[in-house]
Every structure is written in structure tokens, then in C-alpha cells.
Design a protein around this motif. Structure first.
Motif, mmCIF file in Angstrom:
data_model
loop_
_atom_site.group_PDB
_atom_site.id
_atom_site.type_symbol
_atom_site.label_atom_id
_atom_site.label_comp_id
_atom_site.label_asym_id
_atom_site.label_seq_id
_atom_site.Cartn_x
_atom_site.Cartn_y
_atom_site.Cartn_z
ATOM 1 N N THR A 84 0.834 -1.203 0.000
ATOM 2 C CA THR A 84 0.000 0.000 0.000
ATOM 3 C C THR A 84 0.870 1.254 0.000
ATOM 4 O O THR A 84 0.596 2.227 -0.731
ATOM 5 C CB THR A 84 -0.931 0.006 1.228
ATOM 6 O OG1 THR A 84 -1.716 -1.193 1.222
ATOM 7 C CG2 THR A 84 -1.856 1.200 1.206
ATOM 8 N N VAL A 85 1.912 1.233 0.806
ATOM 9 C CA VAL A 85 2.828 2.377 0.869
ATOM 10 C C VAL A 85 3.506 2.598 -0.478
ATOM 11 O O VAL A 85 3.660 3.734 -0.939
ATOM 12 C CB VAL A 85 3.870 2.172 1.990
ATOM 13 C CG1 VAL A 85 4.959 3.230 1.919
ATOM 14 C CG2 VAL A 85 3.204 2.204 3.354
ATOM 15 N N VAL A 87 2.367 1.669 -3.513
ATOM 16 C CA VAL A 87 1.369 2.177 -4.469
ATOM 17 C C VAL A 87 1.186 3.681 -4.287
ATOM 18 O O VAL A 87 1.130 4.441 -5.259
ATOM 19 C CB VAL A 87 0.030 1.431 -4.306
ATOM 20 C CG1 VAL A 87 -1.093 2.181 -5.021
ATOM 21 C CG2 VAL A 87 0.136 0.023 -4.868
ATOM 22 N N SER A 88 1.113 4.121 -3.030
ATOM 23 C CA SER A 88 0.976 5.554 -2.765
ATOM 24 C C SER A 88 2.178 6.324 -3.300
ATOM 25 O O SER A 88 2.033 7.398 -3.893
ATOM 26 C CB SER A 88 0.840 5.781 -1.253
ATOM 27 O OG SER A 88 0.691 7.151 -0.960
ATOM 28 N N THR A 89 3.372 5.747 -3.130
ATOM 29 C CA THR A 89 4.591 6.392 -3.631
ATOM 30 C C THR A 89 4.570 6.490 -5.153
ATOM 31 O O THR A 89 4.895 7.544 -5.729
ATOM 32 C CB THR A 89 5.837 5.604 -3.179
ATOM 33 O OG1 THR A 89 5.858 5.523 -1.749
ATOM 34 C CG2 THR A 89 7.111 6.263 -3.674
ATOM 35 N N ASN A 91 1.938 6.409 -7.170
ATOM 36 C CA ASN A 91 0.886 7.334 -7.594
ATOM 37 C C ASN A 91 1.333 8.786 -7.460
ATOM 38 O O ASN A 91 0.996 9.640 -8.294
ATOM 39 C CB ASN A 91 -0.384 7.106 -6.771
ATOM 40 C CG ASN A 91 -1.102 5.828 -7.163
ATOM 41 O OD1 ASN A 91 -0.876 5.274 -8.234
ATOM 42 N ND2 ASN A 91 -1.972 5.340 -6.290
ATOM 43 N N SER A 92 2.085 9.066 -6.403
ATOM 44 C CA SER A 92 2.548 10.441 -6.184
ATOM 45 C C SER A 92 3.515 10.893 -7.264
ATOM 46 O O SER A 92 3.738 12.088 -7.443
ATOM 47 C CB SER A 92 3.225 10.555 -4.804
ATOM 48 O OG SER A 92 4.493 9.910 -4.804
#
Length: 408
Positions: A84-85, A87-89, A91-92
Motif C-alpha cells: 500500500t505504501v 502504491v501511494s509512492t 501514484n505520487s
């Protein structure tokens, strides 16, 4: 569609700075025309609030015997967090990414909780997301049974996940990113002039891994070998080319001598083992006695290694931590085993060993000149093992590395 599987360990994902490096590797693959599938391990170590060890300590503080099914549910959480972490990275940074658990990625296993084996991979969902231009992140180390129960794959499970997905997706390569720049000829903490190997065969890296090298799990290599998909062992923290694991030599030019004159690829070692020697020559039925000994070890869930069955005795090794248990079992069976604690297994590995005279002679000469006593030996077509006292392990590795000129 050109697919590449990239696996990142927990150390590669532990901090924001390191995740930025991972994102750069993924972005580079995308801009090179690849559709990347990313496999992640759990982040965090004991004491971190999100680490698997912290979760385990919390639960075991309530009751020490958590059932394996429920333990697998808990053990699978770490990869979900790291995925999850990441994916967030991604996406950013403008990369469209989606996270799948092992089950959602189609990894179907048996129901051996804690050490499950992959039965098959159904990659349809992954292929749909890749076709939409997304980066697919998959939680390593886990799958589901036919009935949907979450399982974990045991030691090296994330490497195994990466290879299984690489085979199922017919990936061009499987890249295993670690904190080292490739497979080395020996442990650099022991041998100062150990060097990175450009290329090794599947068999060589399997043997190195089984004999103590911890860069990749041998199960992962064996899976990739099924389809001859190249593995690359690389560092997250540099642009070094790493080590290519394959049965082919893609960089050889026309006219190149194709004879493989490299006899030894590397030296591996396994410390902290105990040698047990059980005399059997006085037993009326030696064959039955041999069977009883190994059956007793198996029933006690004791893994045995370095086995030598002789007419007068049985020799084998167990890890130091379970040696007392093994000795107790043998004594209860009426045996008085000879015990040599605190040993180490040292191995030379190379696809060129088979059929080459003098390799064992050179090995014995090197160890003898270094004052190392050989307690036991064995060999296969790619490996020669010797058992030595633990205090001689470093000297043994160093002398063999020098004898076979692996620094060159």
C-alpha cells in the motif's frame, strides 16, 4: 506486451528515500517500454509499530500457541502494508498503480499453512490491469487455497512469488533487488577480495543458495528454471548491472571460445551445525536400524543434512539449536552417538566441477596447508562439501577462495 517482474525486499522499502529509489527503478522500466509487475516484502523490524514481529509479539503475549491458519492471516499483513505504501509512492510520481494480494493476483497454493507450495497461478486479473497501462504491485510471500484461505509461503516466499509470477506471465526477466550488487564469489565479510559474478547458471545459484548464500531462495530459482526465464540479482541502491542467472550466455560474440573453463563459481558456508555419528555395526539388522534413525528424526521434525550411511555407522548433521533434542531421541532409542558440536559446512560450487580431475585434491591441499581439519566430506556434480570446526570456517573459506583464484 513486454513484462518484467521486479521484486523489492523490505530493506528497499523501509524509508521514504529508499522508496524513491524503488519508484525510480519502476519508472525506468515503464519508460523503457516494459509493463512492470512489482513484488514486495514486508517492511519494518521488531520494535517498529507496523512490523510483523511486533504483531507476532503482541499476539503471543496473550497466548503462545496461535493456530497456523490464524498465524498466516497475521503474517500476511506486513506485505499488505508495504504494498500500500509503495502504491501511494508510485501514484505520487504520476504512475498509475494497483495493489493485489497474493490471492487477488491468482496465486493458488496447497493448505500447508506457514510453508505452502504454489499449485498454479491464474494471472488474468494482472494482465487486465497491465493492458490498462497500470503498474501492478503484488504482495509477496502469500497466496490462497482453493477454498480462499490465506496462506504464507515460508522462507524466501517473496522470491518464490516473483518467480511464479514471472513464469505465469512469461516475463522477459525477473529482477530481484536487494542491498547487494549481485552474487559474489564468497561472503565479502569473510573474503576481502570477493568479487561479483557477471553470470551464473541456475544450478550454480541453487547450490550456492542451498549451501548458505542468502541473496535468493533456491525455490525461486527452480521455478524460473522451468521456463528458462533469466533472473537478475541487482541492488536497489546502485545502477550496477548485477548478476545474470541463466543457462545461456547472451553476450558471447561470434568467434568466442564457447568452452567454459570456469570450474568454481563461488564458495558458500553454513555455520552452527552439529555432527552426529551413530554406530550401527553391532545391530543385527543394520538396514532396519538406519531406517529407524531417520524415521525418528523425521517424526520429531528435525531436518538432517550432510548424510553419510556407512556399513558401520550413520553420520549426519543438524543445526546446533536442535542438537540436544536429536541426541536425546537417539539416546532414548538406545544409541550413544558421538557428538561434535559447533561445526560449519563449507562448499565449493561450480558447474565445471563434474568430470574434472584434481578438484578434490586441490581442495584438500588448500585446507591442509591452512591447518584446517576435514571432519566429513561429500560431493555432487556441481558441489563439494566439507565439514570443519566452526573456528576454522573463515580460514577454510579464505584459503579455498585463494586456491581456486576466484578473485581474478
Amino acid at each position: 506486451m513486454r513484462i518484467v517482474v521486479q521484486k523489492f525486499g523490505g530493506t528497499s522499502l523501509a524509508t521514504a528515500e529508499r522508496r524513491a529509489l524503488v519508484a525510480s527503478k519502476v519508472s525506468e522500466a515503464v519508460h523503457s517500454g516494459y509493463s512492470p509487475v512489482i513484488v514486495v516484502s514486508a517492511i519494518g523490524r521488531s520494535g517498529d509499530p507496523y512490523s510483523t514481529d511486533t504483531f507476532l509479539n503482541m499476539v503471543k503475549g496473550i497466548h503462545p500457541d496461535l493456530p497456523k491458519r490464524e498465524l498466516d492471516l497475521l503474517m500476511s499483513c506486513g506485505e499488505v502494508i508495504s504494498g500500500t505504501v509503495l502504491v501511494s509512492t508510485l501514484n505520487s510520481r504520476g504512475l498509475k498503480a494497483v495493489l493485489f494480494t497474493g490471492g487477488q493476483a491468482g496465486i493458488i497454493t496447497n493448505d500447508d499453512f506457514g510453508d505452502a507450495r504454489i499449485i498454479r497461478v491464474e494471472p488474468g486479473e494482472i494482465l487486465e490491469q497491465l493492458a490498462e497501462g497500470k503498474v501492478v504491485v503484488v504482495t509477496g510471500f502469500q497466496g490462497v487455497t482453493e477454498s480462499g484461505q490465506i496462506t504464507t509461503l515460508g522462507r524466501g516466499g517473496s522470491d518464490t512469488t516473483a518467480s511464479a509470477l514471472g513464469v505465469a506471465l512469461d516475463a522477459e526477466t525477473i529482477d530481484i533487488y536487494t542491498d547487494v550488487e549481485g552474487i559474489m564469489t564468497a561472503d565479502p565479510r569473510i573474503v576481502d577480495d570477493a568479487r561479483i559474478l557477471d553470470t551464473v547458471t541456475y544450478n550454480e545459484i541453487c547450490q550456492l543458495a542451498y549451501q548458505g548464500a542468502k541473496v535468493i531462495h533456491p525455490r525461486a530459482v527452480e521455478i524460473a528454471m522451468q521456463r528458462n526465464i533469466p533472473l537478475r540479482i541487482k541492488s536497489t541502491f546502485s545502477d550496477a548491472p548485477g548478476t545474470l542467472v541463466t543457462n545461456m550466455h547472451p553476450d558471447r560474440e561470434v568467434g568466442t571460445d564457447i568452452t567454459n573453463d570456469r570450474i568454481i563459481a563461488g564458495i558458500a558456508h553454513t555455520p552452527s551445525v552439529t555432527q552426529l555419528r551413530v554406530l550401527t555395526m553391532n545391530d543385527p539388522d543394520i538396514h532396519l536400524t538406519d531406517k529407524r534413525i531417520f524415521k525418528a528424526m523425521a517424526l520429531a521434525d528435525i531436518s538432517v543434512d550432510f548424510i553419510s550411511v556407512q556399513p558401520e555407522a550413520v553420520l549426519y548433521t543438524v543445526s546446533d539449536e536442535i542438537a540436544a533434542k536429536a541426541v536425546s531421541i537417539l539416546e532414548n532409542m538406545g544409541f550413544q552417538p558421538d557428538v561434535v558440536p559447533s561445526c560449519a559446512k563449507v562448499s565449493i560450487v561450480g558447474a565445471g566441477i563434474a568430470g574434472v580431475p584434481g578438484v578434490m585434491a586441490d581442495m584438500v591441499e588448500a585446507l591442509s596447508d591452512a591447518g584446517v581439519t576435514i571432519l566429513q566430506s561429500a560431493d555432487s556434480h556441481t558441489t563439494i562439501w566439507v565439514l570443519v570446526h566452526k573456528e576454522d570456517m573463515v580460514t577454510a573459506v579464505q584459503s579455498l577462495h585463494k586456491k581456486f583464484k576466484l578473485e581474478v
